[in-house]
Structure formats: C-alpha cells, structure tokens
Design a protein around this motif. Structure first.
Motif, short mmCIF file in Angstrom:
data_model
loop_
_atom_site.label_atom_id
_atom_site.label_comp_id
_atom_site.label_asym_id
_atom_site.label_seq_id
_atom_site.Cartn_x
_atom_site.Cartn_y
_atom_site.Cartn_z
N SER A 164 88.32 34.52 54.83
CA SER A 164 87.44 33.88 55.81
C SER A 164 86.05 34.50 55.73
O SER A 164 85.89 35.65 55.30
CB SER A 164 87.99 34.05 57.24
N SER A 165 85.05 33.74 56.14
CA SER A 165 83.67 34.22 56.08
C SER A 165 83.43 35.36 57.06
O SER A 165 82.58 36.21 56.83
CB SER A 165 82.71 33.06 56.38
N SER A 166 84.16 35.39 58.15
CA SER A 166 84.00 36.46 59.15
C SER A 166 84.90 37.65 58.89
O SER A 166 84.96 38.57 59.70
CB SER A 166 84.29 35.90 60.55
N ARG A 167 85.66 37.62 57.78
CA ARG A 167 86.57 38.71 57.40
C ARG A 167 87.60 38.97 58.50
O ARG A 167 87.91 40.10 58.83
CB ARG A 167 85.80 39.98 57.07
N ASN A 168 88.12 37.89 59.06
CA ASN A 168 89.13 37.98 60.10
C ASN A 168 90.50 38.08 59.46
O ASN A 168 91.04 37.10 58.95
CB ASN A 168 89.05 36.76 61.03
N THR A 169 91.07 39.28 59.46
CA THR A 169 92.38 39.48 58.83
C THR A 169 93.53 39.06 59.73
O THR A 169 94.66 38.93 59.25
CB THR A 169 92.56 40.96 58.46
N TYR A 170 93.26 38.82 61.01
CA TYR A 170 94.35 38.47 61.91
C TYR A 170 94.94 37.12 61.56
O TYR A 170 96.16 36.94 61.64
CB TYR A 170 93.86 38.47 63.36
N ASP A 171 94.10 36.15 61.18
CA ASP A 171 94.62 34.84 60.81
C ASP A 171 95.53 34.95 59.59
O ASP A 171 96.56 34.28 59.50
CB ASP A 171 93.46 33.88 60.52
N GLU A 172 95.15 35.81 58.64
CA GLU A 172 95.98 36.01 57.45
C GLU A 172 97.32 36.64 57.82
O GLU A 172 98.38 36.19 57.36
CB GLU A 172 95.24 36.90 56.46
N VAL A 173 97.28 37.68 58.64
CA VAL A 173 98.52 38.34 59.05
C VAL A 173 99.37 37.41 59.90
O VAL A 173 100.60 37.38 59.76
CB VAL A 173 98.19 39.63 59.82
N LYS A 174 98.75 36.62 60.76
CA LYS A 174 99.51 35.69 61.60
C LYS A 174 100.24 34.66 60.75
O LYS A 174 101.39 34.30 61.06
CB LYS A 174 98.56 35.00 62.58
N ALA A 175 99.60 34.17 59.70
CA ALA A 175 100.27 33.21 58.81
C ALA A 175 101.47 33.85 58.13
O ALA A 175 102.53 33.24 58.00
CB ALA A 175 99.28 32.67 57.79
N GLN A 176 101.33 35.10 57.68
CA GLN A 176 102.45 35.78 57.04
C GLN A 176 103.55 36.09 58.04
O GLN A 176 104.74 36.02 57.71
CB GLN A 176 101.95 37.08 56.39
N PRO B 230 108.87 41.79 52.28
CA PRO B 230 107.81 41.45 51.31
C PRO B 230 106.91 40.32 51.77
O PRO B 230 105.71 40.32 51.46
CB PRO B 230 108.61 41.07 50.06
N ILE B 231 107.46 39.35 52.50
CA ILE B 231 106.63 38.27 53.04
C ILE B 231 105.74 38.80 54.15
O ILE B 231 104.57 38.43 54.28
CB ILE B 231 107.52 37.13 53.56
N LEU B 232 106.29 39.69 54.96
CA LEU B 232 105.55 40.22 56.11
C LEU B 232 104.39 41.11 55.68
O LEU B 232 103.37 41.18 56.37
CB LEU B 232 106.52 41.00 57.00
N THR B 233 104.53 41.79 54.55
CA THR B 233 103.52 42.76 54.12
C THR B 233 102.83 42.35 52.82
O THR B 233 102.31 43.21 52.11
CB THR B 233 104.17 44.14 53.93
#
Length: 202
Positions: free
Chosen positions: A43-55, A91-94
């Motif tokens: 993401s342009s704002s470097r929001n890692t929460y959306d990535e972790v939430k998807a995983q 492995p999916i979670l991390t």
C-alpha cells in the motif's frame, strides 16, 4: 523485453495521496493506492495491518476447515494436531513476516487467531478461563507466534548481512534517507522489530 501497459501499475509511497503521472510510449500507466503481489498487499501508506488481516482471514478459514476433522478428532493426540497446525496454518499466518515490521495491532491479530486455534486443539473455550501459557504448554509447548516471527526476522537480517554489497536487498538495508523526515509520528520500522528494544511481549 516488452512491458504490458494494462498489467503494469504505479504506486507512490507517501502518508498523503500524491498524484504521480507515469507514461510508457505515450500511454499512461494506472496509479493505484495498493496492489497484491505474491500474496503480499503493498500500500502507498505502508499499512501492514491490511496485509496481516488478509493473512489472518486465510489462516482462520483453513483452521475452520480442519476444526471438525482434525481439531475435534478424539483419536488423534494433541501433539499430532499441533504438528498439523505448524505445517498447515502457521505458514499462512506468518507468510512474509520476515520482511515487515509488526505493530501492536498486527501482534494482537496474530495472537488472537493463533490462540483461537490452540484452544480448539486443546479442547477448551474462553469459559474455561485457562491461561494462554497453559494452553501452549499442552499444545506441545507451542511458541508464541509473534516471538517466533521475530526469530525468523532476525534470521533474515543475518541472511541480508551476508549478501554481497551489489545485491538490491543489501543496498536497501544499508541505505540511509538524505531528506528531512515529515511531521508526525514515523511508521514502525523493520529494524525496530528485531532489535533489543522489541523484546517485550506486547
């Protein structure tokens, strides 16, 4: 080498949305705020929460599919179930946890999903009011997912340090910004996720 204009996207890293015009052969390239590449959401704002939430959602779906057949199977030992969790769910979670910086929100999401699965493996619920440490001990001394990811992150840092100086990952690791930092709280840095200051359990 030919580049497909329709499949090419551009992204600008910034706290505030910035319009950036990029064209190839007089054809404009679409600018996006985020895109998914190899299972990672950039993401342009470097929001890692959306990535972790998807995983987290993917891992929860896999764990839900195994709930009635594996987690609730009384013919299997807890040790075998814990090994299946390590192989099929964690492995999916991390995924790609080595290259991102964890925040308090991402840590909470990872731990919540993991403990939901471990409670199902141990055959307990929240109403039983058992400590997470006790459940982890019953589940073959399962390490905390955040601490486990932190160890993998240190291993990746050591791997990058062994690289040649002309490697892109080594250059990005050693590079220092030469501009002034914008106002506001800076985002969590990757280096802050494996230094001694990040040993806390939060």
């Amino acid at each position: 080498m030919s580049i497909s204009i329709s499949k090419t996207k551009s992204l600008t890293i910034s706290k505030e949305p910035i319009r950036f015009k990029l064209a190839l052969n007089d054809q404009p390239i679409e600018q996006v705020m985020s895109f998914e590449y190899l299972g990672i959401i950039a993401s342009s704002s470097r929001n890692t929460y959306d990535e972790v939430k998807a995983q987290v959602n993917k891992a929860a779906r896999v764990s839900g599919c195994l709930h009635s057949t594996i987690w609730k199977n009384k013919c299997m030992s807890i040790t075998s179930k814990a090994r299946i969790y390590r192989t099929a769910v964690r492995p999916i979670l991390t995924y790609a946890a080595e290259t991102r910086a964890d925040t308090s929100r991402t840590k909470r999401a990872l731990r919540t999903t993991e403990m939901r699965t471990l409670r199902a493996i141990a055959g307990v619920t929240l109403w039983d009011r058992q400590r997470s440490s006790e459940i982890r001990e019953r589940c073959d001394n399962m390490p905390d997912v955040v601490r486990w990811s932190r160890g993998r992150r240190r291993e990746w840092r050591q791997h990058v340090e062994r690289m040649q100086d002309d490697r892109l990952a080594k250059a990005a690791y050693k590079e220092k910004p030469n501009t002034t930092r914008p106002l506001g709280r800076p985002p969590k840095r990757w280096a802050d996720s494996w230094t001694s200051s990040s040993q806390d359990i939060e």
